[in-house]
Design an enzyme around this catalytic site. Sequence first.
Site, mmCIF file in Angstrom:
data_model
loop_
_atom_site.group_PDB
_atom_site.id
_atom_site.type_symbol
_atom_site.label_atom_id
_atom_site.label_comp_id
_atom_site.label_asym_id
_atom_site.label_seq_id
_atom_site.Cartn_x
_atom_site.Cartn_y
_atom_site.Cartn_z
ATOM 1 C CG HIS A 137 -1.891 -1.043 1.376
ATOM 2 N ND1 HIS A 137 -1.900 -1.939 2.417
ATOM 3 C CD2 HIS A 137 -2.940 -1.376 0.585
ATOM 4 C CE1 HIS A 137 -2.913 -2.780 2.272
ATOM 5 N NE2 HIS A 137 -3.563 -2.462 1.166
ATOM 6 C CE LYS A 192 -10.683 -10.538 2.068
ATOM 7 N NZ LYS A 192 -9.272 -10.832 1.859
ATOM 8 N NE ARG A 247 -2.464 -7.429 -4.615
ATOM 9 C CZ ARG A 247 -3.221 -7.925 -3.662
ATOM 10 N NH1 ARG A 247 -2.714 -8.168 -2.482
ATOM 11 N NH2 ARG A 247 -4.485 -8.210 -3.877
ATOM 12 C CB SER A 300 -3.980 -6.819 4.623
ATOM 13 O OG SER A 300 -3.767 -5.545 4.092
#
Length: 162
Positions: free
Chosen positions: A19, A43, A94, A132
């Site tokens: 990030h 989530k 990504r 993450s």
Amino acid sequence: MRLSNAIYPGSFDPITYGHIDIVRRATRLFDDLVIAVVANPRKKPLFSVTERVRITEKALAECDICGVKVIAYDGLLIDCAKSHNVQAIVRGLRANSDFDYEFQMALTNRDLDSDIETVFFMTAGCYSFLSSSIVKEVKRFGGEIKSFAPKSVEQALAHKFE
Ligand code: PNS
């Protein structure tokens, strides 16, 4: 109209060097960047929204990134973008696997407001595997995360998993 300000939304549960790499790239292009931490991500988050905002602020300070404001938002991203008068939404890419989700989100947001443009930045190759979730999993099982996230994130995770 030239784009001068942008919002970088996400769950940031927690922020990683991936990030931060996107933040650095975006601040080179935009005069003003706001990081927007979603209160209720898809989530279930490990950290509360207040914790995620604080961890993100600390991580930015640790990485010597100044002038980037961190806010929390609930509801639609496009409403948050409009209320902050931003012209662009920043997202990081990504790998190929990110594309479908990002494409769907960008087109939905464009449909909701065609004046706000989504701008994508490619992450540095060395972070293309990083998420993450991976950072949380490695730390949860006692692994070393110093190449994945700043010290303040590591401390917050250590405290959470105590
Ligand atoms: O870091 P993430 O979880 O990939 O970020 C996704 C996020 C928070 C940017 C996205 O889920 C979002 O904007 N949620 C708010 C609800 C919304 O606006 N949905 C419509 C666009 S798909």
